[in-house]
Design an enzyme around this catalytic site. Structure first.
Site, PDB file in Angstrom:
ATOM      1  N   ARG A 182       0.870  -1.175   0.000  1.00 27.74           N
ATOM      2  CA  ARG A 182       0.000   0.000   0.000  1.00 27.74           C
ATOM      3  C   ARG A 182       0.907   1.226   0.000  1.00 27.74           C
ATOM      4  O   ARG A 182       2.123   1.117   0.032  1.00 27.74           O
ATOM      5  CB  ARG A 182      -1.019  -0.006   1.147  1.00 27.74           C
ATOM      6  CG  ARG A 182      -0.688  -0.761   2.393  1.00 27.74           C
ATOM      7  CD  ARG A 182       0.430  -0.150   3.190  1.00 27.74           C
ATOM      8  NE  ARG A 182       0.194   1.275   3.407  1.00 27.74           N
ATOM      9  CZ  ARG A 182       1.117   2.156   3.684  1.00 27.74           C
ATOM     10  NH1 ARG A 182       2.392   1.794   3.777  1.00 27.74           N
ATOM     11  NH2 ARG A 182       0.841   3.417   3.869  1.00 27.74           N
ATOM     12  N   GLY A 183       0.271   2.406  -0.044  1.00 28.37           N
ATOM     13  CA  GLY A 183       1.059   3.624  -0.215  1.00 28.37           C
ATOM     14  C   GLY A 183       1.160   3.901  -1.714  1.00 28.37           C
ATOM     15  O   GLY A 183       1.478   2.993  -2.495  1.00 28.37           O
ATOM     16  N   ALA A 184       0.884   5.145  -2.087  1.00 30.55           N
ATOM     17  CA  ALA A 184       0.717   5.454  -3.518  1.00 30.55           C
ATOM     18  C   ALA A 184       1.900   5.014  -4.396  1.00 30.55           C
ATOM     19  O   ALA A 184       1.709   4.315  -5.401  1.00 30.55           O
ATOM     20  CB  ALA A 184       0.430   6.947  -3.677  1.00 30.55           C
TER      21      ALA A 184
ATOM     22  N   ARG B  37      -7.316  -0.531  -6.695  1.00 32.79           N
ATOM     23  CA  ARG B  37      -7.559   0.574  -5.750  1.00 32.79           C
ATOM     24  C   ARG B  37      -7.723   1.857  -6.570  1.00 32.79           C
ATOM     25  O   ARG B  37      -6.901   2.132  -7.440  1.00 32.79           O
ATOM     26  CB  ARG B  37      -6.404   0.723  -4.738  1.00 32.79           C
ATOM     27  CG  ARG B  37      -6.392  -0.374  -3.687  1.00 32.79           C
ATOM     28  CD  ARG B  37      -5.483  -0.019  -2.527  1.00 32.79           C
ATOM     29  NE  ARG B  37      -6.084   0.925  -1.609  1.00 32.79           N
ATOM     30  CZ  ARG B  37      -5.422   1.494  -0.595  1.00 32.79           C
ATOM     31  NH1 ARG B  37      -4.152   1.203  -0.390  1.00 32.79           N
ATOM     32  NH2 ARG B  37      -6.027   2.348   0.208  1.00 32.79           N
TER      33      ARG B  37
ATOM     34  N   GLN C 186      -2.179   2.635  10.117  1.00 32.76           N
ATOM     35  CA  GLN C 186      -0.876   2.616   9.436  1.00 32.76           C
ATOM     36  C   GLN C 186       0.185   3.405  10.210  1.00 32.76           C
ATOM     37  O   GLN C 186       1.370   3.119  10.105  1.00 32.76           O
ATOM     38  CB  GLN C 186      -0.990   3.200   8.025  1.00 32.76           C
ATOM     39  CG  GLN C 186      -1.750   2.337   7.029  1.00 32.76           C
ATOM     40  CD  GLN C 186      -3.205   2.745   6.934  1.00 32.76           C
ATOM     41  OE1 GLN C 186      -3.795   3.162   7.912  1.00 32.76           O
ATOM     42  NE2 GLN C 186      -3.783   2.624   5.761  1.00 32.76           N
TER      43      GLN C 186
ATOM     44  N   ASP D 239      -1.771  10.887  -2.252  1.00 33.16           N
ATOM     45  CA  ASP D 239      -2.101   9.800  -3.184  1.00 33.16           C
ATOM     46  C   ASP D 239      -2.491  10.326  -4.551  1.00 33.16           C
ATOM     47  O   ASP D 239      -2.411   9.601  -5.550  1.00 33.16           O
ATOM     48  CB  ASP D 239      -3.251   8.954  -2.633  1.00 33.16           C
ATOM     49  CG  ASP D 239      -2.748   8.013  -1.561  1.00 33.16           C
ATOM     50  OD1 ASP D 239      -2.495   8.475  -0.447  1.00 33.16           O
ATOM     51  OD2 ASP D 239      -2.564   6.822  -1.874  1.00 33.16           O
TER      52      ASP D 239
ATOM     53  N   ASN E  49      -5.007  12.674   0.572  1.00 32.91           N
ATOM     54  CA  ASN E  49      -4.209  11.752   1.387  1.00 32.91           C
ATOM     55  C   ASN E  49      -5.139  11.041   2.376  1.00 32.91           C
ATOM     56  O   ASN E  49      -6.349  11.287   2.404  1.00 32.91           O
ATOM     57  CB  ASN E  49      -3.096  12.538   2.099  1.00 32.91           C
ATOM     58  CG  ASN E  49      -2.063  11.644   2.730  1.00 32.91           C
ATOM     59  OD1 ASN E  49      -1.536  10.740   2.078  1.00 32.91           O
ATOM     60  ND2 ASN E  49      -1.758  11.851   4.000  1.00 32.91           N
ATOM     61  N   LYS E  50      -4.563  10.192   3.175  1.00 32.36           N
ATOM     62  CA  LYS E  50      -5.330   9.368   4.122  1.00 32.36           C
ATOM     63  C   LYS E  50      -6.353  10.202   4.895  1.00 32.36           C
ATOM     64  O   LYS E  50      -6.054  11.313   5.315  1.00 32.36           O
ATOM     65  CB  LYS E  50      -4.345   8.696   5.083  1.00 32.36           C
ATOM     66  CG  LYS E  50      -4.936   7.769   6.110  1.00 32.36           C
ATOM     67  CD  LYS E  50      -5.798   6.683   5.536  1.00 32.36           C
ATOM     68  CE  LYS E  50      -5.109   5.867   4.465  1.00 32.36           C
ATOM     69  NZ  LYS E  50      -6.022   5.005   3.694  1.00 32.36           N
TER      70      LYS E  50
HETATM   71  O1  MRU Z   1      -4.423   3.366   2.312  1.00 28.88           O
HETATM   72  P1  MRU Z   1      -2.928   3.490   2.226  1.00 28.88           P
HETATM   73  O2  MRU Z   1      -2.213   2.879   3.368  1.00 28.88           O
HETATM   74  O3  MRU Z   1      -2.414   3.021   0.892  1.00 28.88           O
HETATM   75  O4  MRU Z   1      -2.696   5.053   2.304  1.00 28.88           O
HETATM   76  C1  MRU Z   1      -1.400   5.572   2.249  1.00 28.88           C
HETATM   77  C2  MRU Z   1      -1.362   7.039   2.391  1.00 28.88           C
HETATM   78  O5  MRU Z   1      -2.366   7.692   2.573  1.00 28.88           O
HETATM   79  C3  MRU Z   1      -0.030   7.693   2.227  1.00 28.88           C
HETATM   80  O6  MRU Z   1       0.045   8.832   3.020  1.00 28.88           O
HETATM   81  C4  MRU Z   1       0.100   8.089   0.755  1.00 28.88           C
HETATM   82  O7  MRU Z   1      -0.023   6.959  -0.059  1.00 28.88           O
HETATM   83  C5  MRU Z   1       1.333   8.783   0.456  1.00 28.88           C
HETATM   84  S1  MRU Z   1       2.617   7.585   0.402  1.00 28.88           S
HETATM   85  C6  MRU Z   1       4.088   7.970   0.193  1.00 28.88           C
END
Ligand code: MRU
Length: 371
Positions: free
Chosen positions: A54-56, A91, A203, A244, A254-255
């Site tokens: 996970r993470g963009a 996703r 996370q 993201d 973002n999250k």
């Molecule tokens: O749902 P996730 O865990 O994929 O969300 C991740 C985030 O929101 C991060 O802050 C975002 O992807 C930036 S990552 C470098």
């Protein structure tokens, strides 16, 4: 970055030359450090959808390797199309997924079937290495901001607040929001991180705290609603988060909960920075709130929690009354007016269209009648 002192990436081609791909299973950290082998397109789609990766930026690279696994099963034009569509649906919010798939298609589409897998594997490895270099550059640019704060405080400890996990586990290596912190820490700047736990999937508590701990960076996990209080009491020097999907005008997605931190930072004059690779910029968008599709995930992520018992068993428990409905919006949008600056691989700029276009002139819109 390091796990138990060993340099580790989040994704890599299996060392046995089989063409399989290995990942760190992020659903098991911090209770276990385990790898998972992806053998098929299904495995890759599942790993992204169920957030083993996970993470963009990492979602993008995982999709790139997913294309290789899909081509192994079917290298025809139809097979390539199907692979693309299945990965794209895994996703919806992080634009890096669509970006990486576009890069992969460009690398293989016009080649004969027999050459496609080799070309795809080479391109996926390039995207992975480029992500590492990009994140390291973000780290260097962002570390200068942290060093400036340290100087202003006469060498005193710099207090950074971050949300979710935008560290190396969200990328191939280094991270985005945490890369400046790692660079600053390694260069001797005294930095401490307030880590938002980041409900519902935690996370922050499970991944960000884990990776900061492995690197020896001082940090404290806080409940999600603590940031405003800390900022009112001058206990935060700056916020750094990831993104993201970013509009060409500087809105960042973002999250979930990031927006509330930005509001609190604005109200307390705390600089709010967003660290992002240009692969998270969706140059077609101008209004994040209106245009960015926000992923909605299972309500169970809100009503259940997973953790380790005193005997070491990892269990999931219900935290709500049976039958209570729950909603799970995974991301929110922070408008550009609340963002103090964007930290990219090419430097730091204001969160607005002109500044982003100056850093990335190749994406500047051409005038309709320009010759
Ligand atoms: O749902 P996730 O865990 O994929 O969300 C991740 C985030 O929101 C991060 O802050 C975002 O992807 C930036 S990552 C470098």
């Amino acid at each position: 970055m390091n796990i138990a002192g060993r340099p580790t990436r989040t994704i890599w081609p299996a060392a046995d030359g089989s063409g399989d791909v290995e990942i760190l299973d992020q659903t098991r950290i911090p209770h276990a450090v385990a790898t998972v082998r992806l053998r098929t397109l299904d495995d890759a789609v599942r790993a992204i959808a169920e957030m083993q990766v996970r993470g963009a930026p990492l979602i993008g690279v995982a999709a790139a390797y997913g294309v290789c696994l899909g081509l192994r099963e079917d290298a025809s034009d139809e097979g390539l199309e199907r692979t693309h569509d299945r990965l794209l649906e895994a996703r919806p919010t992080a634009v890096n997924l669509a970006w990486a798939l576009k890069e992969m298609l460009a690398a293989v589409r016009n080649r004969p079937r027999g050459d496609r897998l080799a070309a795809a594997s080479a391109r996926a490895a390039e995207l992975a290495d480029a992500d590492v270099a990009t994140c390291e550059a973000i780290g260097e640019h962002g570390a200068r901001l942290i060093a400036e704060h340290a100087e202003r405080k006469g060498g005193g400890r710099v207090e950074v607040l971050t949300h979710c996990n935008a560290g190396w586990l969200a990328t191939v290596d280094w991270g985005t929001a945490l890369a400046p912190i790692y660079k600053a820490h390694r260069s001797g700047v005294d930095v401490h991180v307030w880590v938002d736990e980041t409900r519902p999937r935690n996370q922050g508590a499970s991944l960000t705290a884990f990776e900061l701990g492995q690197e020896g960076v001082p940090h404290t996990i806080i409940a999600d609603n603590t940031g405003g209080h800390l900022m009112q009491h001058e206990m935060v020097d700056l916020c750094i988060v990831g993104s993201d999907r970013t509009t060409r005008t500087g809105d960042v997605c973002n999250k979930i909960g990031t927006y509330l931190k930005a509001l609190a930072a604005h109200d307390n004059s705390v600089p709010f920075y967003v660290a992002l690779p240009s692969s998270t910029i969706d140059w077609s968008l101008t209004d994040g709130v209106a245009q960015i599709l926000i992923e909605q995930r299972s309500a169970e992520e809100v009503t259940r929690m997973t953790g380790r018992t005193a005997t070491g068993e990892v269990v999931s428990i219900d935290i709500a009354a049976p039958g209570s409905p729950a909603a799970n919006y995974a991301f929110d949008v922070t408008p550009a007016r609340l963002v103090s600056g964007i930290i990219t691989e090419r430097g730091v700029c204001a969160a607005d269209e002109a500044a982003l276009a100056l850093l990335f002139p190749e994406h500047r819109p051409t005038a309709p009648n320009a010759g």
